[in-house]
Scaffold this active site. Sequence first.
Site, short mmCIF file in Angstrom:
data_model
loop_
_atom_site.label_atom_id
_atom_site.label_comp_id
_atom_site.label_asym_id
_atom_site.label_seq_id
_atom_site.Cartn_x
_atom_site.Cartn_y
_atom_site.Cartn_z
CG ASP A 1 51.24 -49.44 28.25
OD1 ASP A 1 52.14 -49.01 28.98
OD2 ASP A 1 50.74 -48.79 27.31
CD GLU B 1 51.25 -49.87 23.93
OE1 GLU B 1 51.66 -49.83 22.76
OE2 GLU B 1 50.88 -48.86 24.55
CG ASN C 1 54.44 -47.94 25.26
OD1 ASN C 1 53.77 -47.65 24.29
ND2 ASN C 1 53.89 -48.39 26.40
N GLY D 1 57.44 -41.99 27.05
CA GLY D 1 57.44 -40.55 27.30
C GLY D 1 58.62 -40.16 28.18
CE1 TYR E 1 51.22 -37.86 26.53
CE2 TYR E 1 49.43 -38.40 25.02
CZ TYR E 1 50.69 -38.65 25.52
OH TYR E 1 51.43 -39.68 25.02
CB SER F 1 49.36 -41.17 22.31
OG SER F 1 50.66 -40.80 22.68
NE ARG G 1 54.50 -46.49 29.91
CZ ARG G 1 54.13 -45.73 28.88
NH1 ARG G 1 54.76 -44.63 28.58
NH2 ARG G 1 53.09 -46.07 28.15
CD GLU H 1 52.29 -41.60 19.90
OE1 GLU H 1 52.45 -41.75 21.12
OE2 GLU H 1 52.54 -42.49 19.08
#
Length: 308
Positions: free
Chosen positions: A257, A270, A272, A276, A216, A150, A255, A21
């Site tokens: 998910d 998960e 994070n 980002g 992305y 990602s 964050r 990443e």
Amino acid sequence: MTKKVLKKKKIGVLLGGDSSEREVSLKSGMAVYKALRAKKYNVVAIDAARDLCRLLKKERVDIAFIVLHGGHGENGAVQGLLEVMKIPYTGSGVLASALAMDKEASKKIFLYNGIPVPAFSIIRSDDAMKNKSAIRFPLPWVVKPAAEGSSVGVEIVKDERSFSKALKKALSYGRRVVVEQYIKGKEVQIGILNDKVLGGVEVRPSLEFYNYEAKYTAGLTEYILPPQLSQKTYSKAKKAALSAHRALGCSGATRVDLIIDNKGNPFVLEVNTIPGMTETSLLPKIAQSAGYDFAGLLEEIVGGIVAG
Ligand SMILES: Nc1ncnc2c1ncn2[C@@H]1O[C@H](COP(=O)(O)OP(=O)(O)O)[C@@H](O)[C@H]1O
Ligand SMILES: [Mg+2]
């Protein structure tokens, strides 16, 4: 740490690194660097790909703002280096980072804490073929490497024939693979800042799922803030997300998910620990809807550092 104290410190923004990443991290890291510089912080951008220890010493960094996605920067290794060097850093500590990055470890902790997760099975490279029969939940399955991000290496398997190809792909990223039951429903991400829920966003990818391309490529995914959920379902999702953040012992900004099934039940995928951080990334968007502009969010993250 107050703003006044912070202005006197040299902040090293750690970006890049050597994970899959890297490119995303360079973008996030430069956005953080520029925003802090615009606010007159004493800031330096450091590419963590090599010689990180030497660079930190050379630049005489007082505080590290970690914006490394995946690999050493997110799995606790860089956090450990900073601990040893006695440099305070943003975000989660060594253990929380390591647990969050490892989907097998984090799922087991979620289960222990009664946090809802999709049914799953772990497959190790040395017994890959033997274990297919151990998957005791119906198709479709989501096959993913245990420690990537990602959506790298993630595949949805609709029939048993395509399983071995997906497994092989996921195993090319590491020795353990998570096979999860596919949950049909809404994909929601919840932002957490310094142990409080900021809010959430619903992601609606136009592709099969929220894969690397959908994440992305501009225009491929629709983002809905706040998520289109009933109050009751939204609060269940927020509660599950905060419990997941806490169960792993995370700090700073995370964050989470989730997928919400058609009956309104949340499933945590998960956490994070280094979300980002470009100005258009999801966590900054969520923070904005909670009243923090980008620089304000960064100041909250640095201000949340416990040590130092
Ligand atoms: N159990 C699942 N059911 C439905 N979709 C899933 C499931 N697991 C993963 N996905 C899809 O794959 C994407 C990536 O999975 P995730 O576990 O978040 O890994 P990553 O760390 O790569 O982001 C998710 O954003 C979602 O679109
Ligand atoms: Mg994810």
